[in-house]
Write a protein that holds these residues in place. Structure first.
Motif, PDB file in Angstrom:
ATOM      1  N   ASP A   1      -1.643 -10.958  13.721  1.00 56.48           N
ATOM      2  CA  ASP A   1      -1.324 -10.196  12.517  1.00 56.48           C
ATOM      3  C   ASP A   1      -0.008  -9.420  12.668  1.00 56.48           C
TER       4      ASP A   1
ATOM      5  N   LYS B   1       4.872  -1.109   9.645  1.00 52.91           N
ATOM      6  CA  LYS B   1       3.814  -0.986   8.639  1.00 52.91           C
ATOM      7  C   LYS B   1       3.574   0.477   8.284  1.00 52.91           C
TER       8      LYS B   1
ATOM      9  N   ASN C   1      -9.240  -4.820  11.442  1.00 55.04           N
ATOM     10  CA  ASN C   1     -10.313  -4.751  10.453  1.00 55.04           C
ATOM     11  C   ASN C   1     -11.437  -3.894  11.029  1.00 55.04           C
TER      12      ASN C   1
ATOM     13  N   SER D   1       0.824  -1.203   0.000  1.00 55.73           N
ATOM     14  CA  SER D   1       0.000   0.000   0.000  1.00 55.73           C
ATOM     15  C   SER D   1       0.858   1.252   0.000  1.00 55.73           C
TER      16      SER D   1
ATOM     17  N   GLU E   1      -5.015  -1.462   7.648  1.00 49.29           N
ATOM     18  CA  GLU E   1      -3.868  -2.325   7.324  1.00 49.29           C
ATOM     19  C   GLU E   1      -2.636  -1.912   8.114  1.00 49.29           C
TER      20      GLU E   1
ATOM     21  N   GLU F   1      -7.493   1.340   4.416  1.00 48.78           N
ATOM     22  CA  GLU F   1      -6.066   1.660   4.270  1.00 48.78           C
ATOM     23  C   GLU F   1      -5.359   1.764   5.627  1.00 48.78           C
TER      24      GLU F   1
END
Ligand SMILES: [Zn+2]
Length: 437
Positions: free
Chosen positions: A121, A69, A390, A5, A385, A382
């Motif tokens: 995650d 991230k 979620n 992304s 992530e 976006e």
């Protein structure tokens, strides 16, 4: 390796170049300036694999997962290295207790760690490196420290001579010997000197070295691994607050004594303690919560949401009530975020501003709630992530079932009912694309 992304159209690149981080070394919040523009090298102390990871681990590794991230989202290339401490007294003791070999015990809990992190995650690490597969690198680093006069061979092992390192104590502010003065029976020259190599037979995990059989000390594992993959100087080193002294202090002394390169890292990031119902989590207090147990009650999104509701440097109180509140807050976001109202520039900027401010995730989550209220679904996907959460109702299963039913209806030429379902799906904000016939 770096995430796919890229910054959303709603936030211009020039607005996101100033990530500010608090460094324990400078004790100030500073803009992140890396050694190579556009590239970030990150090392985070990994687990000692003798037991299941607990919520304290989850807290630390989720924080650095979000950091990596976020950096990737801004367009930086991130190389994130994490070591696995698979040589340790606790591993030796636990293996003996259980009557299994050290390698079986270590592999068992390494697998459990990786699996639990995957369940959370936590997947931003570029490379994991075990201590036991880097013994030659460790021995080579000890050899060079002896050669530089920074280490000496004693009866019980090879020790780092702390008196040779003048910057000792810079990170922790601890120069005194009170915390370790009771350890004087190892043949060391001074109480603060620490082991680089311990002589003895430790069962399976014992290796030959130029000075005698034995095994490495804990601190040297990390610097040998870091040097191999990142060099003697890199950008960010992270870990829990409890590692500052003596572990991180020792790492600096070792690495900077190799060739005098200073500073070893530009930014030292430390995560705060996690307490459970007001007490520091420990086996003896009976409030030790493993990640796998927590995941039986709370799903991953709720755990991450809850952990990120506190700033990573603040103490985090894990309470049932707090988790239940987090679950309700997340459910509220999912309930209001159903119809896409397009881009909310202001809300997106608020999210980025919060992240740029030393990863202020409590503020970032406030921005997420505003984005949900205003219906910026794209931003929720976006930024979700980046945070690993979620924020949307998982509609994928019901949507798939409806699509299957519509395909069947069309095959039977029941177009009226098929189109009715389609209309209702579009009304609910679901994008419906029929395969061309
Ligand atoms: Zn470490």
């Amino acid at each position: 390796m770096s995430g796919g992304s890229t910054p959303s159209a709603g936030v211009r690149r020039k607005e996101i170049v100033a990530l500010h981080l608090y460094s324990t070394l400078s004790r100030t919040v500073e803009p992140l300036v890396t050694r190579n523009p556009g590239r970030v090298t990150l090392f985070v102390c990994g687990p000692t694999v003798y037991d299941y990871p607990h919520l304290g681990h989850a807290r630390t590794y989720i924080a650095f997962d979000v950091l990596a991230k976020y950096l990737r989202w801004t367009g930086s290339e991130v190389f994130y290295l994490q070591n696995i401490t698979d040589v340790d007294d606790r591993i030796i003791d636990r293996a003996r207790e259980r009557g299994v070999s050290q390698s079986v015990l270590a592999r068992t809990f390494e697998t459990a760690y990786l699996r639990d992190m995957h369940s959370l995650d936590v997947d931003a690490v570029s490379h994991y490196a075990r201590a036991t597969t880097h013994i030659p690198e460790i021995v080579h680093q000890v050899e060079r420290l002896i050669g530089r006069g920074a280490a000496y061979v004693a009866e019980t092992g090879v020790y780092f001579d702390v008196s040779t390192f003048e910057r000792n104590g810079e990170l922790s502010g601890q120069h005194g010997t009170d915390r370790v003065s009771r350890i004087t029976d190892e043949g060391k020259h001074a109480p603060l000197d620490f082991a680089l190599w311990k002589f003895g037979e430790f069962g399976e995990y014992t290796w030959d070295s130029p000075w005698g059989r034995g095994r490495p000390g804990w601190h040297i594992e990390d610097t040998a691994i870091a040097e191999k993959y990142l060099g003697q100087q890199y950008d960010i080193h992270g870990g829990g607050l409890d590692l500052i002294f003596p572990h991180h202090e020792a790492e600096i002394a070792q690495m900077e004594s190799l060739e005098g390169k200073h500073p070893m890292v530009g930014y030292w990031l430390h995560t705060g303690f996690l307490t459970v119902e007001g007490k520091k989590m420990s086996k003896s207090s009976g409030n030790f919560i493993t990640v796998r147990d927590a995941l039986k009650t709370w799903d991953r999104d709720v755990l991450r949401y809850y952990i990120l509701l506190s700033h990573y440097r603040s103490p985090l109180q894990a309470t049932e009530e707090g988790l239940a509140n987090a679950a309700r807050a997340l459910e509220h976001i999912r309930a209001v975020a159903t119809k896409d109202a397009g881009e909310d520039r202001e809300g997106r900027k608020a999210f980025v501003d919060a992240m740029e401010s030393d990863l202020n995730t409590p503020m970032a989550l406030a921005a997420i709630r505003a984005l949900a209220d205003r219906g910026d679904i794209g931003a929720l996907v976006e930024f979700g992530e980046i945070l690993g959460i979620n924020f949307l109702r998982d509609a994928s299963v019901p949507v798939r079932i409806l699509q299957e039913i519509r395909a069947e209806l069309r095959a039977r030429r029941e177009f009226e009912i098929s189109d009715l379902i389609r209309e209702r799906m579009v009304d609910a904000g679901i994008t419906v694309t029929d395969p061309s016939l």
